[in-house]
Design a protein around this motif. Structure first.
Motif, mmCIF file in Angstrom:
data_model
loop_
_atom_site.group_PDB
_atom_site.id
_atom_site.type_symbol
_atom_site.label_atom_id
_atom_site.label_comp_id
_atom_site.label_asym_id
_atom_site.label_seq_id
_atom_site.Cartn_x
_atom_site.Cartn_y
_atom_site.Cartn_z
ATOM 1 N N ARG A 144 56.734 38.047 19.365
ATOM 2 C CA ARG A 144 55.352 38.406 18.352
ATOM 3 C C ARG A 144 55.167 37.549 17.291
ATOM 4 O O ARG A 144 55.024 37.668 16.149
ATOM 5 C CB ARG A 144 55.421 39.416 17.759
ATOM 6 C CG ARG A 144 55.163 40.752 19.095
ATOM 7 C CD ARG A 144 55.043 42.192 18.283
ATOM 8 N NE ARG A 144 56.221 42.712 17.946
ATOM 9 C CZ ARG A 144 57.057 43.476 18.757
ATOM 10 N NH1 ARG A 144 56.805 43.310 20.053
ATOM 11 N NH2 ARG A 144 58.327 44.018 18.267
ATOM 12 N N HIS A 202 49.715 46.510 24.331
ATOM 13 C CA HIS A 202 50.993 46.482 23.490
ATOM 14 C C HIS A 202 50.923 46.119 22.110
ATOM 15 O O HIS A 202 51.233 46.840 21.244
ATOM 16 C CB HIS A 202 51.805 45.897 24.361
ATOM 17 C CG HIS A 202 53.133 45.625 23.566
ATOM 18 N ND1 HIS A 202 53.738 44.914 22.853
ATOM 19 C CD2 HIS A 202 54.158 46.403 23.970
ATOM 20 C CE1 HIS A 202 54.901 44.950 22.449
ATOM 21 N NE2 HIS A 202 55.337 46.292 22.843
ATOM 22 N N LYS A 203 49.968 45.249 21.912
ATOM 23 C CA LYS A 203 49.887 44.597 20.569
ATOM 24 C C LYS A 203 48.986 45.649 19.775
ATOM 25 O O LYS A 203 49.566 45.994 18.571
ATOM 26 C CB LYS A 203 48.661 43.371 20.840
ATOM 27 C CG LYS A 203 48.668 42.441 19.577
ATOM 28 C CD LYS A 203 47.956 41.434 19.637
ATOM 29 C CE LYS A 203 47.985 40.330 18.392
ATOM 30 N NZ LYS A 203 49.252 39.738 18.336
ATOM 31 N N PHE A 237 55.478 40.911 23.858
ATOM 32 C CA PHE A 237 56.471 42.065 24.085
ATOM 33 C C PHE A 237 57.625 41.911 23.296
ATOM 34 O O PHE A 237 58.521 42.816 22.610
ATOM 35 C CB PHE A 237 56.692 42.447 25.259
ATOM 36 C CG PHE A 237 55.804 43.285 25.859
ATOM 37 C CD1 PHE A 237 55.863 44.678 26.136
ATOM 38 C CD2 PHE A 237 54.523 42.760 26.284
ATOM 39 C CE1 PHE A 237 54.997 45.405 26.894
ATOM 40 C CE2 PHE A 237 53.559 43.639 27.078
ATOM 41 C CZ PHE A 237 53.765 44.824 27.410
ATOM 42 N N ARG A 253 51.908 51.267 15.076
ATOM 43 C CA ARG A 253 53.104 51.783 14.879
ATOM 44 C C ARG A 253 53.701 51.249 13.488
ATOM 45 O O ARG A 253 54.341 52.013 12.588
ATOM 46 C CB ARG A 253 54.314 51.290 15.880
ATOM 47 C CG ARG A 253 55.029 52.677 16.786
ATOM 48 C CD ARG A 253 56.239 52.504 17.523
ATOM 49 N NE ARG A 253 56.140 50.999 18.167
ATOM 50 C CZ ARG A 253 55.898 50.418 19.141
ATOM 51 N NH1 ARG A 253 55.333 51.303 20.112
ATOM 52 N NH2 ARG A 253 55.961 49.279 19.631
ATOM 53 N N GLU A 254 53.541 49.827 13.461
ATOM 54 C CA GLU A 254 53.728 49.389 12.209
ATOM 55 C C GLU A 254 53.066 49.823 10.886
ATOM 56 O O GLU A 254 53.743 50.000 9.920
ATOM 57 C CB GLU A 254 53.646 47.563 12.082
ATOM 58 C CG GLU A 254 54.508 46.735 12.849
ATOM 59 C CD GLU A 254 54.664 45.592 12.568
ATOM 60 O OE1 GLU A 254 53.412 44.974 12.424
ATOM 61 O OE2 GLU A 254 55.633 44.859 12.661
ATOM 62 N N HIS A 273 51.621 48.131 18.947
ATOM 63 C CA HIS A 273 52.644 47.851 17.874
ATOM 64 C C HIS A 273 52.225 47.810 16.806
ATOM 65 O O HIS A 273 52.948 48.317 15.681
ATOM 66 C CB HIS A 273 53.244 46.580 18.233
ATOM 67 C CG HIS A 273 54.173 45.868 17.751
ATOM 68 N ND1 HIS A 273 55.426 46.467 17.681
ATOM 69 C CD2 HIS A 273 54.191 45.090 16.524
ATOM 70 C CE1 HIS A 273 56.202 45.698 16.598
ATOM 71 N NE2 HIS A 273 55.495 44.895 16.086
#
Lengths: 350, 478
Positions: free
Chosen positions: B416, A28-29, B413, A35-36, A32
Motif C-alpha cells: 500500500r 480492499h482499499k 493488499f 479500518r484505519e 482498509h
C-alpha cells in the motif's frame, strides 16, 4: 460447443476476471481506509487517557477503564508499543498496567497458539515487558518449528535479563532448529555481564565451534576480565580458527597487558589469515610496544589487510611504532603504502 | 495461396498463442508465489528484530559502493541519503568514473572533501587508473575515489570493491535513494542464514513522488504515462517477479541499483565482468556457477520491502537506450554461460531460470513482433477466423492486463505504498495502456538489443538524461 463459442467464452472469462480483480482491489482499499479511520478515532480517545494515566502521581491500573472492548484492545496495543520506548518508573507502571489487565498472562497462554504469528507476537510482548515468569514458555519456543518464532523467543529471553537463560540460548545455536548466531548474541548482550560465568563455561566445555566462538567474542564485549586466562588458552590451543580469532579480538577489547605475548606469538606463528588479522587488530587495541617486532613483520608481510592492521597497531605503540612507520613509508619496502596511509590518518586526526 | 503456406501461417499462429499463454502464466505463477511470500513477510515485520540488528555490535559492516558518471544533478542528494542510513557500521564509497560534468566539484563543495592517502589493493581487475581519494574533513564515513573513465559501469564498481573494507558490499546507483532502514532489512538474510551470499532489494520508480532530504516522503504515481507504465513494470517484474524467483531458489538477477554481496565471494569470482553489459546479473550467474561447481551450500535472496527509489526514464529515447542495453546484456550472459543451460549440475538455475530467460526474455521480442502482424495477416487472408483473433487478443492482451492488475492487487493488499485513489486509478489505466503500444515498442527495443549482441556492439555506460531529485522538480513532475 463450437470452436467459436469456446473462444468467446475464453474472452468473457478473461474480461470477467479483469473486472472482478479490479473491483476486489478497490473494495480492499476502501475497507482498509475505513479500518484505519476507525482505529484513528479509537486511538484519539485512548492515547490521551494512557498518557494522562502515566502522568499521575500514583497511578493505579484499575483507574484506567475505557469501557469498551475495542478501546481496551487499542490500549494494550499502545502500551505494548510504548514498552520498548520508555525507561524507569513509566515503564514499570506500564508493565503493572499490562499485568493488571491480564495481558501478560494471556500472552503466556498465546505462546501455545497454533499460528506462528500469534506465538511470535506473544513472545515479543513478554520480552518487551521483561516478564520473568515467562522464561519457561520462551525457552520452549526456542525449539519452535517456525524460525521467526525461535528468533523472537531468543530476543525476548535476552530482554528478561535473567542469566539462567544463557545455557538455553547457547544450546539454541546448534541443531536442526538452530537460532541465527546474530540473534542469540544480541540476546546474550541484553543479559549483560551477568551472563559471563555461563559464557566462560561454554568456552571451556562446549564441543560446538559456533558456541565457543560466540562465548569468546561476547566475553570480550562484556568486559569479563576474569575470562582472560581462558581466552588466552583458547587463542593458543583451540582447534578452530573461528574461536582463536574471537579470542584474540576479545583479548584486545579487554586490554589485558599479559595478553601481549600470546597475541604476538599468534601473529607470528598462526597459519590462518583471519586469526593473524584479529591478533594485529587486538595488539593495536593494547597499544603495547612489546609487540613491536611481530607487528613490524606483519607490516612487511606484503598482505594488504594484515599490513593495514599492523600499521594501525604500530601507530598505537607510541614513538617507536611511529618511527618505524615513517621509515617504512619513506622506503619502497612492502608495507610502505599502508604506513603512509596510517601516518596520514594519524596526522589528520591530530 | 497454397495449402502448405496456409498451414504454416496457421501453425505459427497457434505457436504464438501458446507462447503468450505460457509467458503470461509464468508471470502469473511468479506473482502468485510472491504474493504468498510477501504476505508472510509483512505479517512478521512487526517482530523481525530490525532494532536488534541495529543495536548489535556484531552486525556485519557494509561498504556502500556508488559508481558515478556525470551525476551532478543527483549525486549530492543521494550521497546524503546514504550517509543518513540507519545501520550500525558502514562506509559510503563514491567512485567518480572520470565524469566530465561537475559531479566531483559538487561533492567536494557539499562534503568539504580533502585528499587522503588510501591504499586500494587490486583484489579484482580494473581498467581505469585511480587518480586520487578524498574524504570529508568532518570524518564522516565517506570516501570519494576519482579514476580515469573506462567507459563501463563495472570498472568503478570493481574499484569500489577493492577499496571496500567491510565484509559486505552494497552496490547502489548514483541516482538511487535508499529508505532509512533499507540496509538493515536487506542485510537481515545474511544474519538469519550464514549460507546467504547475496541479497537484492526492491527498486521502485520515484518519478512524481515528493523527495525531501534524499528521502521519498510522499510516493505518488507520475503524471506521464511512460513513467506510470514503468512503475507498474517495476512492481510486476522487478519486485514480485524477483520475489517469486527468490522463493523457488532460482534468482538470477540482483539489480545493480541495489544489491548486497559478501565481499570475499565477489572477490573470489573476480568481481564484475568488465566486458559484459549486464554486469549485475552476470555477477549473480558467476556466483551460482561457482557455488554449484564447488558444491557449496549457498543462497541468494530477494527482500521485497527494503526500498530503493530510482528515477526512471521520462522519454522514449532514454528508455529505449536503457532497454537495448538490458537486452544486449542478457544475451551476453546467456551466451557466456551457455554451458549452464539445461545442465542438471547447476540445479534450478540451469534447468529452469536460464531456459526461461532464453525463451521468454531473450527470444521473446522476436515472437511478439512477428506474432501479432502474422495473426493480423492471417485474419486478412482468411486463414484465421474472427474467433481465433478474439482468443489471441484475450490471451496476448487481456491475459497480460490481468497479470499486471494482479501485481497491482498484491501491492494494494500488502505494501500500500500509494494511498490515493487517483494513484490506484492511474495504475489500473496504465495496466491497460501498457499492453497496447508500450509492450510492442519495448519488444522492438529488446530486439534491437539482441541485434547489437549479434553484431558485438560495445555500448559502454550509456547516457541517461536525468532531472534529479530536488523537491521542486519532483513536485513539478507530479
Amino acid at each position: 460447443m463450437t470452436l467459436a463459442s469456446t473462444f468467446g467464452a475464453a474472452l468473457w472469462a478473461v474480461t470477467g476476471l479483469l473486472v472482478a480483480l479490479t473491483l476486489l482491489t478497490a473494495a480492499h482499499k476502501a475497507l482498509h481506509a475505513a479500518r484505519e479511520r476507525r482505529q484513528r478515532r479509537i486511538e484519539a480517545v485512548v492515547r490521551p487517557a494512557l498518557l494522562a494515566f502515566l502522568a499521575e502521581d500514583d497511578p493505579q491500573p484499575a483507574d484506567l477503564d475505557l469501557h469498551s472492548r475495542a478501546a481496551d484492545h487499542s490500549l494494550e496495543e499502545l502500551a505494548s508499543g510504548l514498552l520498548t520506548k520508555l525507561r524507569g518508573e513509566d515503564r514499570r507502571v506500564l508493565e503493572r498496567l499490562l499485568a493488571a489487565h491480564g495481558v501478560l498472562e494471556r500472552a503466556r497462554r498465546r505462546t501455545r497458539r497454533p499460528g506462528p504469528v500469534g506465538r511470535a507476537r506473544a513472545a515479543e510482548l513478554l520480552g518487551a515487558a521483561a516478564y520473568a515468569d515467562a522464561r519457561p514458555e520462551l525457552e520452549r519456543l526456542l525449539s519452535d518449528h517456525e524460525p521467526s518464532v525461535r528468533a523472537t523467543a531468543a530476543r525476548a529471553l535476552g530482554k528478561l535479563g535473567d542469566p539462567a537463560a544463557v545455557p538455553a540460548l547457547l544450546a539454541a545455536l546448534e541443531g536442526r532448529r538452530a537460532v541465527p548466531a546474530g540473534v542469540v548474541t544480541m540476546g546474550l548482550l541484553h543479559i549483560g555481564p551477568a551472563a559471563a560465568p555461563a559464557l566462560e563455561t561454554g568456552l571451556r566445555t562446549s564441543e560446538s565451534i559456533v558456541v565457543r566462538s560466540i562465548c569468546a567474542e561476547l566475553l570480550g564485549r562484556l568486559g569479563s576480565l576474569s575470562a582472560a586466562d581462558e581466552l588466552m588458552g583458547a587463542l593458543r590451543a583451540d582447534g578452530a580458527c573461528e574461536v582463536r580469532g574471537a579470542a584474540a579480538r576479545a583479548l584486545g577489547r579487554l586490554g589485558v597487558p599479559r595478553a601481549v605475548a600470546p597475541l604476538e606469538a599468534a601473529l607470528i606463528e598462526e597459519q590462518e589469515a583471519s586469526v593473524r588479522h584479529a591478533t594485529a587488530w587486538a595488539l593495536g587495541e593494547l597499544g603495547d610496544s612489546r609487540a613491536f617486532a611481530g607487528l613490524a613483520g606483519a607490516l612487511r608481510s606484503g598482505e594488504h589487510a594484515l599490513a593495514r592492521r599492523a600499521a594501525d597497531a604500530l601507530a598505537a605503540c607510541g614513538p617507536s611504532g611511529m618511527a618505524l612507520l615513517r621509515r617504512t613509508a619513506a622506503s619502497a619496502a612492502p608495507g610502505a603504502p599502508e604506513a603512509r596511509e596510517t601516518l596520514a590518518t594519524v596526522g589528520a586526526s591530530r | 495461396m497454397t495449402q502448405a503456406l496456409r498451414d504454416l501461417i496457421s501453425g505459427f499462429d497457434w505457436f504464438v498463442l501458446v507462447y503468450f499463454v505460457l509467458l503470461n502464466s509464468g508471470y502469473l505463477g511468479l506473482i502468485a508465489i510472491a504474493s504468498v511470500d510477501v504476505s508472510r513477510w509483512m505479517r512478521r515485520l512487526g517482530f523481525a528484530g530490525h532494532d536488534d540488528i541495529f543495536a548489535n555490535p556484531l552486525t556485519p559492516g557494509v561498504s556502500v559502493l556508488v559508481p558515478a558518471y556525470n551525476e551532478e544533478l543527483s549525486i549530492v542528494e543521494s550521497t546524503r541519503a546514504m550517509l543518513a542510513l540507519k545501520y550500525p557500521e558502514f562506509e559510503v564509497i563514491v567512485v567518480d568514473d572520470g565524469s566530465t560534468d561537475t559531479t566531483f566539484e559538487r561533492m567536494r563543495e557539499a562534503f568539504d572533501l580533502v585528499e587522503v592517502e588510501r591504499v586500494i589493493p587490486d583484489d579484482v581487475p580494473t581498467i581505469g587508473r585511480v587518480l586520487s581519494a578524498h574524504a570529508p574533513a568532518s570524518g564522516a564515513p565517506l570516501l570519494v575515489v576519482r579514476k580515469e573513465n573506462a567507459g563501463r559501469r563495472s570498472d568503478p564498481l570493481n574499484v569500489g570493491i577493492n577499496a571496500a573494507r567491510q565484509p559486505l558490499v552494497c552496490m547502489v546507483d548514483a541516482d538511487s535513494l535508499l529508505e532509512e532502514e533499507a540496509l538493515l532489512r536487506v542485510v537481515k538474510p545474511f544474519i538469519d542464514d550464514q549460507r546467504v551470499v547475496g541479497t537484492g532489494g526492491a527498486i521502485r520508480a520515484a518519478n512524481g513522488s515528493t523527495v525531501e532530504r534524499g528521502r521519498v516522503t510522499d510516493p505518488r504515481m507520475p503524471r506521464r504515462w511512460l513513467e506510470r507504465v514503468q512503475v507498474l513494470e517495476y512492481l510486476r517484474s522487478f519486485l514480485l517477479g524477483r520475489t517469486g524467483w527468490s522463493r523457488i531458489g532460482a534468482l538470477l538477477i540482483i539489480s545493480g541499483a541495489f544489491g548486497v554481496f559478501r565481499r570475499e565471494v565477489v572477490v573470489e569470482v573476480g568481481g564484475l565482468d568488465l566486458q559484459t553489459l549486464g554486469e549485475d546479473a552476470e555477477l549473480v550467474t558467476k556466483i551460482h556457477r561457482l557455488s554449484h561447481e564447488e558444491k557449496r551450500g549457498y543462497r541468494l535472496a530477494f527482500v521485497a520491502e527494503p526500498v530503493c527509489w530510482t528515477e526512471v526514464p521520462g522519454d522514449t529515447g532514454v528508455l529505449g537506450r536503457q532497454r537495448r542495453r538490458w537486452s544486449q546484456g542478457l544475451a551476453e550472459i546467456l551466451w557466456k554461460h551457455r554451458r549452464m543451460m539445461l545442465n542438471p549440475r547447476y540445479g534450478r538455475i540451469g534447468l529452469l531460470t536460464l531456459p526461461y530467460y532464453l525463451l521468454f526474455e531473450a527470444i521473446g521480442p522476436i515472437v511478439e513482433l512477428t506474432g501479432i502482424p502474422i495473426v493480423i495477416l492471417a485474419f486478412v487472408l482468411g486463414v484465421a477466423n474472427p474467433a481465433f483473433v478474439l482468443l489471441f487478443a484475450a490471451v496476448a492482451l487481456g491475459y497480460g492486463m490481468f497479470v499486471s492488475i494482479s501485481a497491482l492487487a498484491v501491492e494494494e493488499f500488502s505494501f500500500r505504498r500509494y494511498p490515493r485513489w487517483r494513484d490506484l486509478a492511474a495504475a489500473l489505466l496504465a495496466a491497460v495502456a501498457e499492453n497496447i503500444g508500450y509492450r510492442q515498442m519495448h519488444a522492438w527495443w529488446r530486439l534491437q538489443g539482441l541485434w547489437r549482441f549479434v553484431r558485438g556492439h560495445d555500448a559502454g555506460w550509456g547516457v541517461m538524461t536525468r532531472t534529479g531529485f530536488t523537491p521542486q522538480l519532483a513536485d513539478e513532475a507530479a
